[in-house]
Enzyme design. Structure first.
Site: not given
Ligand code: NDP
Ligand code: 2IT
Length: 446
Positions: A126, A166
């Site tokens: 990560k 992420d």
């Molecule tokens: P994005 O940046 O696309 O979206 C994040 C969302 O979460 C936004 O709505 C953001 O709001 C909100 N957010 C972020 N930080 C905070 C906080 N501290 N408090 C409240 N709201 C918050 O990210 P993703 O959708 O990609 O990721 C969301 C979650 O999913 C994370 O935990 C990530 O680790 C996990 N994840 C993502 C993967 C991926 O493929 N993208 C894979 C597996 C897990 P704001 O815009 O106001 O910051």
């Molecule tokens: O938390 C996660 O699994 C991710 N943000 C995606 C990692 C990846 O390599 O696609």
């Protein structure tokens, strides 16, 4: 607490002071694994868990860049190369002001187990930066990404370490970073996943995490002869994961009634249908606005500074960030009839909240199982890049669906008790551990 876990955690805390999120992630795994390791002494003698909890390598660097006013800005850059026993390091990059070593080590640690669960050959890693993309121009984001990759490109490669997105890192950022890697290293290879489909990205990768979390929930529902039809669903976040989780719930006949961002949440009892979701996608991915604007447009309630867990629902899909559901909120969810939690985010529930789910024997899919669909399709993107061809949407989606079913089956295998209750936490932790542990044993004391 089990005294063996207490003893193990005492040395983790002593060796990694002030890394609370990392301690939290390790302790959850240790609670599942230490009893299992006692029954399998080969892992104990080889100190496999102690080794897994220490990153193979941590890279820390300076990211200088010029903002639009011509002023120099300096951010911190990180890559945690946690474990390469079963494949190249693999895991996302997070750009968010809260990023620090503890956050990235917890995420890298969980990634090792998650990637193993996917059945694909990927180690765990990560990285990211404390850079805040909010309010930055496209040009500023580009200059930052180029500076970040100028250093990172010395440490990664399609056979060594393959980052992805992420929080704060989506298609735009991956594009800028890929471009910079290619310029400096002079090679067009699959060094990042989540790329645009015109330059090597996989179809369904943007959708994969959200779709996967819903597929996993669907598998959990099936164990009780149930489905998404007619279910009221609370989703948090409004980014990549939340958007595509909402899309899939709609397809399966459920109704999503909440979305959030870091400023608050919206409650739309009529449901966020395809048209409203298209508005959210434009708002968040193009205009980069706030979720409050949804309430203004569709005339529903907006709750400033609040999280959506007080809203009555059957299913909750936390899809924003770590520790976004505490004990009290977990109790409220359960009291209101919520009986399925599938974690799109990483570690969104505090340990006390998890305890509430387990005591009430609801269907609880922890992040390392439930959100593994994203990295799974990243693994499929790597395969397609190696083959130099691309699969259709249907083919990738079908593989994703099968992988989520297989992860569910693994959780059931290692987590089902004599009364038939599936503890998905235990199942995911042991199921993810075994392959990594066996590979580490086979490769000797490295
Ligand atoms: P994005 O940046 O696309 O979206 C994040 C969302 O979460 C936004 O709505 C953001 O709001 C909100 N957010 C972020 N930080 C905070 C906080 N501290 N408090 C409240 N709201 C918050 O990210 P993703 O959708 O990609 O990721 C969301 C979650 O999913 C994370 O935990 C990530 O680790 C996990 N994840 C993502 C993967 C991926 O493929 N993208 C894979 C597996 C897990 P704001 O815009 O106001 O910051
Ligand atoms: O938390 C996660 O699994 C991710 N943000 C995606 C990692 C990846 O390599 O696609």
């Amino acid at each position: 607490m089990d005294p063996r876990v207490e003893q193990f955690m005492a040395q983790i805390i002593a060796k990694n002071p002030n890394e609370n999120e990392f301690h939290q992630a390790v302790q959850e795994v240790a609670e599942s694994l230490i009893p299992y390791i006692e029954e399998n002494p080969k892992y104990k003698h080889a100190k496999i868990l102690d080794r897994i909890a220490e990153p193979e390598r941590v890279i820390l660097f300076r990211i200088p860049w010029l903002d639009d006013k011509g002023e120099i800005q300096i951010n911190k850059g990180y890559r945690i190369e946690m474990n390469s026993a079963i494949g190249p390091y693999k895991g996302g990059l997070r750009f968010h002001p809260t990023v620090n070593l503890s956050i990235l080590k917890f995420l890298a640690f969980e990634q090792v187990f998650k990637n193993s669960l996917t059945t694909l050959p990927m180690g765990g890693g990560k990285g990211g930066s404390d850079f805040d993309p909010k309010g930055k121009s496209d040009n500023e984001v580009m200059r930052f990404c180029q500076s970040f990759m100028t250093e990172l490109c010395k440490h990664i490669g399609h056979n060594t370490d393959v980052p992805a997105g992420d929080i704060g890192v989506g298609g735009r950022e991956i594009g800028y970073m890929f471009g910079q890697y290619k310029r400096i290293r002079n090679e067009f290879v699959g060094v990042l996943t989540g790329k645009g489909t015109m330059y090597g990205g996989s179809l369904i990768r943007p959708e994969a995490t959200g779709y996967g979390a819903v597929y996993f929930a669907e598998e959990m529902l099936k164990t009780r002869g149930d489905s998404f039809k007619g279910k009221i669903v609370a989703v948090s976040g409004s980014g990549n994961v939340a958007q595509f989780a909402t899309e899939k719930v709609n397809e399966l006949g459920g109704k999503v009634v909440t979305l959030s961002d870091s400023a608050g949440f919206i409650h739309d009892p009529n449901g966020i249908d395809a048209e409203k979701l298209a508005y959210v996608m434009e708002l968040k991915n193009v205009k980069r606005g706030r979720i409050k604007e949804y309430a203004d447009k569709y005339g529903c309630e907006y709750y400033e500074g609040k999280r959506p867990w007080g809203i009555k629902c059957d299913v909750a899909l936390p899809s924003a960030t770590q520790n976004e559901i505490n004990e009290e909120e977990a109790k409220t969810l359960v009291a209101n009839g919520c009986f399925v939690i599938s974690e799109g985010a990483n570690m969104p529930s505090t340990p006390e909240a998890v305890e509430v789910y387990l005591q009430n024997k609801i269907l609880y899919g922890p992040g390392k199982a439930a959100n593994a669909g994203g990295v799974a399709v990243s693994g499929l993107e790597m395969s397609q890049n190696s083959l130099r061809l691309s699969w259709t949407r249907e083919e990738v989606d079908q593989r994703l669906n099968q992988i989520m079913k297989d992860i569910h089956a693994t959780c059931e295998k290692y987590g089902k008790d004599s009364e038939g209750f599936i503890d998905y936490v235990k199942g995911a932790n042991i199921g993810g551990f075994v392959k990594v542990a066996e590979a580490m044993l086979a490769q000797g004391a490295v």
